[in-house]
Design a protein around this motif. Structure first.
Motif, short mmCIF file in Angstrom:
data_model
loop_
_atom_site.label_atom_id
_atom_site.label_comp_id
_atom_site.label_asym_id
_atom_site.label_seq_id
_atom_site.Cartn_x
_atom_site.Cartn_y
_atom_site.Cartn_z
N ASP A 45 -0.80 -11.31 -0.10
CA ASP A 45 -1.60 -10.09 0.03
C ASP A 45 -2.14 -9.68 -1.34
O ASP A 45 -1.41 -9.15 -2.18
CB ASP A 45 -0.72 -8.98 0.62
N ASP A 46 -3.42 -9.93 -1.56
CA ASP A 46 -4.02 -9.60 -2.85
C ASP A 46 -3.97 -8.10 -3.13
O ASP A 46 -3.85 -7.67 -4.28
CB ASP A 46 -5.48 -10.08 -2.90
N GLY A 47 -4.04 -7.29 -2.08
CA GLY A 47 -3.98 -5.84 -2.25
C GLY A 47 -2.63 -5.42 -2.82
O GLY A 47 -2.57 -4.58 -3.73
N ALA A 48 -1.57 -6.00 -2.29
CA ALA A 48 -0.23 -5.68 -2.80
C ALA A 48 -0.10 -6.09 -4.26
O ALA A 48 0.45 -5.35 -5.09
CB ALA A 48 0.83 -6.38 -1.95
N LEU A 49 -0.63 -7.27 -4.60
CA LEU A 49 -0.55 -7.74 -5.98
C LEU A 49 -1.33 -6.82 -6.92
O LEU A 49 -0.87 -6.52 -8.03
CB LEU A 49 -1.08 -9.17 -6.09
#
Length: 293
Positions: free
Chosen positions: A34-38
């Motif tokens: 999940d790029d958003g979480a990163l």
């Protein structure tokens, strides 16, 4: 880097735990699909990497929250890391998946701590999650010190990974059974013209008190926010894991099996992606009254 922790395959609760650790000035190396979480964790100071192996290259302790299907590929990637010595599984995936993690990680000398978390992202932010641990005693002591930053209740179940999973599954089975029974009963009372909030208060003050009347009904059902953080589909998966364990020791598990059948009907009606507390809508459809207050 002994002072850096690794986090990989986070999930919503894992991200919240990582966020809590970062606010406590802990250095983290992280990876997730999940790029958003990163991005959110990077803004808090986390070092973002490109694979679980890279995380395991720079952290002695690697925390992960895989699904059962993710367990084997995650373990293979972590096992290639040069620094990882202990993998801490914080998800409830059942003893069979734990055995897969233990076998793959153990082939390269990485020890497994079984540490399923219980709670919500909001509780992670407050540092009040519940955690059960199983694994080698010395490893549990070290993990306990780290977990004190995000868990207020930590229990050690034994030295065999998988024991903590069984404890977590038992709690999940009882919790969903209590929730379903409480929602059914309160729907009956609401249909009789009793104020839902008053009814929940009365139940919670008497012999019917349980985790649902003390927490989920007042905070998630009566407010109609349905925000426990667990989906009905995920809850069904945990019930299946529990029933597998019960069958393995020849327990008929009739009560929990009935809860599972009821939850499946509710999922068919309202959708498995709905929050588990929205199971009350299944009962509301029968009585034509809304549980709120």
């Amino acid at each position: 880097m002994a002072d850096m922790l690794g986090f990989t395959t986070l999930g919503e609760l894992g991200e919240a735990v990582a966020r809590r650790l970062l606010t406590q000035s802990t250095r983290l190396a992280v990876f997730d699909a999940d790029d958003g979480a990163l991005s959110r964790l990077a803004r808090l100071g986390a070092r973002v990497l490109e694979s679980p192996r890279q995380v395991a290259d720079c952290a002695e302790f690697v925390f992960g929250a895989p699904t059962g299907e993710q367990a084997a590929p995650l373990a293979r990637s972590v096992a290639q890391g040069q620094a990882a010595r202990i993998f801490v599984n914080i998800s409830t995936i059942g003893p069979p998946a734990i055995r897969v993690l233990e076998e793959v990680l153990g082939s390269t000398g990485i020890r497994l701590v079984d540490a399923p978390l219980s709670g919500t992202p909001k509780e992670a932010d407050r540092g009040t999650l519940r955690l059960v641990l199983s694994g080698a005693a010395a490893d549990l002591d070290r993990v306990e010190k780290i977990a004190a930053a995000f868990a207020s209740r930590i229990s050690k179940m034994g030295e065999r990974p998988g024991q903590a999973q069984i404890c977590a599954l038992i709690g999940d089975a009882l919790g969903l059974t209590a929730l379903a029974a409480s929602c059914e009963a309160v729907a009956v009372g609401t249909a009789a013209g009793i104020a839902s909030g008053v009814l929940v208060d009365v139940i919670d003050a008497g012999t019917g008190r349980n985790s649902a009347t003390a927490d989920l009904l007042p905070h998630d059902v009566l407010t109609r926010t349905f925000g426990s953080g667990e989906s009905l589909g995920d809850a069904l998966g945990k019930l299946d894991l529990y029933l597998d364990e019960a069958a393995g020791v020849r327990i008929p598990a009739g009560v929990v099996a009935e809860t599972r059948a009821l939850a499946a009907k509710a999922a068919d009606q309202i959708g498995p992606a709905q929050d588990v507390t929205a199971i009350v809508r299944y009962f509301e459809a029968f009585v034509g009254a809304k549980v709120a207050g």
